[in-house]
Scaffold this motif. Sequence first.
Motif, short mmCIF file in Angstrom:
data_model
loop_
_atom_site.label_atom_id
_atom_site.label_comp_id
_atom_site.label_asym_id
_atom_site.label_seq_id
_atom_site.Cartn_x
_atom_site.Cartn_y
_atom_site.Cartn_z
N GLU A 193 39.60 40.19 76.26
CA GLU A 193 39.30 38.88 76.86
C GLU A 193 37.80 38.64 76.92
OE1 GLU A 193 41.51 36.61 77.29
OE2 GLU A 193 43.10 38.00 76.73
N ILE A 194 37.05 39.66 77.26
CA ILE A 194 35.59 39.53 77.30
C ILE A 194 35.05 39.29 75.89
CG2 ILE A 194 33.43 40.75 77.81
CD1 ILE A 194 35.00 42.16 80.11
N GLN A 195 35.65 39.93 74.91
CA GLN A 195 35.20 39.76 73.53
C GLN A 195 35.40 38.33 73.03
OE1 GLN A 195 37.30 43.25 71.94
NE2 GLN A 195 35.30 44.12 71.42
N LYS A 196 36.35 37.61 73.58
CA LYS A 196 36.53 36.20 73.20
C LYS A 196 35.32 35.39 73.65
CE LYS A 196 41.57 36.44 73.46
NZ LYS A 196 42.77 36.04 74.20
N VAL A 197 34.79 35.70 74.81
CA VAL A 197 33.58 35.03 75.29
C VAL A 197 32.39 35.42 74.41
CG1 VAL A 197 31.96 34.81 77.22
CG2 VAL A 197 34.43 34.90 77.67
N ILE A 198 32.31 36.70 74.09
CA ILE A 198 31.22 37.17 73.24
C ILE A 198 31.26 36.48 71.88
CG2 ILE A 198 30.30 39.19 72.00
CD1 ILE A 198 31.28 40.85 74.49
N ALA A 199 32.44 36.33 71.32
CA ALA A 199 32.57 35.66 70.01
C ALA A 199 32.04 34.22 70.10
CB ALA A 199 34.02 35.67 69.55
#
Length: 108
Positions: free
Chosen positions: A31-37
């Motif tokens: 879920e955090i990686q979606k923000v990072i992307a």
Amino acid sequence: MKTLDPHYTLLNEMYQDEYFPDFLVDKVKAEIQKVIALLESGETDTRIIQEKLDEMTRAINDLQDEFDENDSEIETAARDCIGETVEHVLEWFDIPIPVEEAIREREW
């Protein structure tokens, strides 16, 4: 485009603590990686970023039952770790959203 610091390990404290099952920490990390992307794509509109942060936080909220089912919970150590990770990401990308606002939708 700026990318996340390759030397930074997302949710490191949660991965190091056996109380948190790795497969569930992986779900939080995803879920955090979606923000990072989104940030790595060059997005700087804080309204759009906050919407993505709210989505991330609600998705993490939805994992609470699964943590409970695995004799774990999103408690103090997890809250701190998630908050510190989100704060690091926002600072790395120079996003002027305070961490408490960033995770304002949290139920943990």
